[in-house]
Design an enzyme around this catalytic site. Structure first.
Site, PDB file in Angstrom:
ATOM      1  N   GLN A  87       4.419   0.520  -1.502  1.00 38.82           N
ATOM      2  CA  GLN A  87       5.280   1.602  -1.996  1.00 38.82           C
ATOM      3  C   GLN A  87       4.715   2.952  -1.566  1.00 38.82           C
ATOM      4  OE1 GLN A  87       6.454   0.605  -6.399  1.00 38.82           O
ATOM      5  NE2 GLN A  87       4.563  -0.454  -5.906  1.00 38.82           N
ATOM      6  N   ILE A  89       3.392   6.119   0.665  1.00 34.78           N
ATOM      7  CA  ILE A  89       3.861   6.809   1.867  1.00 34.78           C
ATOM      8  C   ILE A  89       2.687   7.381   2.653  1.00 34.78           C
ATOM      9  CG2 ILE A  89       6.158   7.216   0.921  1.00 34.78           C
ATOM     10  CD1 ILE A  89       5.361  10.072   0.257  1.00 34.78           C
ATOM     11  N   HIS A 105       9.034   2.522   0.790  1.00 31.23           N
ATOM     12  CA  HIS A 105       9.460   3.849   0.323  1.00 31.23           C
ATOM     13  C   HIS A 105       9.313   4.915   1.406  1.00 31.23           C
ATOM     14  CE1 HIS A 105       8.896   2.712  -4.226  1.00 31.23           C
ATOM     15  NE2 HIS A 105       9.929   2.117  -3.665  1.00 31.23           N
ATOM     16  N   CYS A 113      16.396  12.402  10.668  1.00 28.57           N
ATOM     17  CA  CYS A 113      17.441  13.409  10.859  1.00 28.57           C
ATOM     18  C   CYS A 113      18.673  13.012  10.062  1.00 28.57           C
ATOM     19  CB  CYS A 113      17.773  13.534  12.340  1.00 28.57           C
ATOM     20  SG  CYS A 113      19.099  14.709  12.646  1.00 28.57           S
ATOM     21  N   CYS A 132      15.531  18.446  15.293  1.00 30.48           N
ATOM     22  CA  CYS A 132      15.359  17.011  15.518  1.00 30.48           C
ATOM     23  C   CYS A 132      15.043  16.785  17.004  1.00 30.48           C
ATOM     24  CB  CYS A 132      16.648  16.292  15.140  1.00 30.48           C
ATOM     25  SG  CYS A 132      16.690  14.563  15.677  1.00 30.48           S
ATOM     26  N   GLY A 171      -2.536  -2.167  -7.787  1.00 33.98           N
ATOM     27  CA  GLY A 171      -2.468  -0.726  -8.042  1.00 33.98           C
ATOM     28  C   GLY A 171      -1.074  -0.168  -8.207  1.00 33.98           C
ATOM     29  N   ASN A 197      -5.263  -4.556 -10.993  1.00 35.94           N
ATOM     30  CA  ASN A 197      -4.895  -3.194 -11.383  1.00 35.94           C
ATOM     31  C   ASN A 197      -5.951  -2.639 -12.343  1.00 35.94           C
ATOM     32  OD1 ASN A 197      -2.662  -1.336 -10.870  1.00 35.94           O
ATOM     33  ND2 ASN A 197      -2.320  -1.352 -13.077  1.00 35.94           N
ATOM     34  N   ALA A 215      -9.461  -0.938  -7.740  1.00 36.17           N
ATOM     35  CA  ALA A 215      -9.056  -1.706  -6.554  1.00 36.17           C
ATOM     36  C   ALA A 215     -10.198  -1.812  -5.546  1.00 36.17           C
ATOM     37  CB  ALA A 215      -7.836  -1.042  -5.905  1.00 36.17           C
TER      38      ALA A 215
END
Ligand code: APR
Length: 228
Positions: A87, A89, A105, A113, A132, A171, A197, A215
């Site tokens: 998840q 980025i 994600h 664009c 772009c 996590g 976790n 972790a």
């Protein structure tokens, strides 16, 4: 054995990337509705760009930790029998050596664009509204999946969950769907399920086994146990 690993912000916490829902997490200092929805972007694109530009710039100050490194080691050993979906980025899995991570994600180091839909690798700020690279229009947004949008490659994720013998969640608070439902999907198709976790997640009762701690300690220990 086919293994699916889901990672969340907690795997990058020891690298210095803030999580979302812990004390001092990103959602303490920002309202989701102001920075992480398509409506927020339509209303205040510059404010949204500044939020993600700061996070992209901060990637230069962080490094993978032993948990990322252990998952890269596991990929080296298992190849296509390991499916890592994150998840997150950030790019810390890749910098640790993982080559096949699915960013459900989206990614900070990518822009999309809104006019021509082209996804482009991106390392600079977007707040100065650059063109772009494909169509030249100044309609680039962060290539991240906001609340109300559908995560990337759900079909591929569901296929991997269908085939999994073991599902491991690392996590993540289990607060955000569809990722929070992966444990139930995997269990329903016969996989064993393991949570690694810092503390019990919201979905902890759905797992066959939960191990609680950082972790950076738990993941290398789990990988070490698997690989011997
Ligand atoms: N080791 C292991 N787990 C940790 C550590 C650590 N060092 N530090 C924190 N955690 C755990 C926390 O206990 C918490 O359960 O990581 C989890 C982080 O939860 P969230 O902040 O909710 O992050 P995440 O689950 O990745 O959020 C999911 O929500 O806002 C959206 O799109 C965003 O991808 C994100 C999604």
């Amino acid at each position: 054995m086919k293994i699916v690993v889901l990672t969340g912000a907690g795997i990058s916490a020891e690298s210095g990337v803030p999580t979302f829902r812990d004390a001092d997490g990103l959602w303490e200092g920002h309202r989701v509705e102001d920075v992480a929805t398509p409506e927020a972007y339509d209303a205040q694109p510059l404010a949204v760009h500044r939020f993600y530009d700061a996070r992209r710039a901060a990637l230069g100050d962080v490094h993978p930790n032993p948990a990322h490194v252990a998952l890269a080691r596991l990929e080296d050993a298992l190849g296509d029998d390991l499916f890592v979906v994150t998840q997150n980025i950030d790019d810390l899995h890749e910098r640790a050596g993982s080559k096949r991570v699915l960013h459900m994600h989206g990614e900070l180091l990518s822009a999309v664009c809104r006019s021509c839909r082209q996804r482009s690798e991106w390392t600079e700020d977007l707040g100065d509204f650059p063109p772009c690279p494909r169509c030249g229009l100044t309609d680039l947004r962060p290539d991240v999946v906001w609340f109300g949008e559908i995560p990337y490659e759900m079909d591929r994720i569901h296929d991997a969950l269908d085939a999994a013998d073991l599902f491991v969640s690392i996590g993540t608070s289990g607060a955000v769907y569809p990722a929070a439902g992966f444990v139930m999907h995997a269990a329903a198709t016969g996989a064993r399920t393991l949570e690694l976790n810092l503390q019990p997640s919201e979905g902890t009762s759905f797992f066959d086994e939960s191990r609680h701690g950082p972790a950076g300690v738990l993941v290398p220990a789990w990988v070490g146990g698997l690989l011997g």
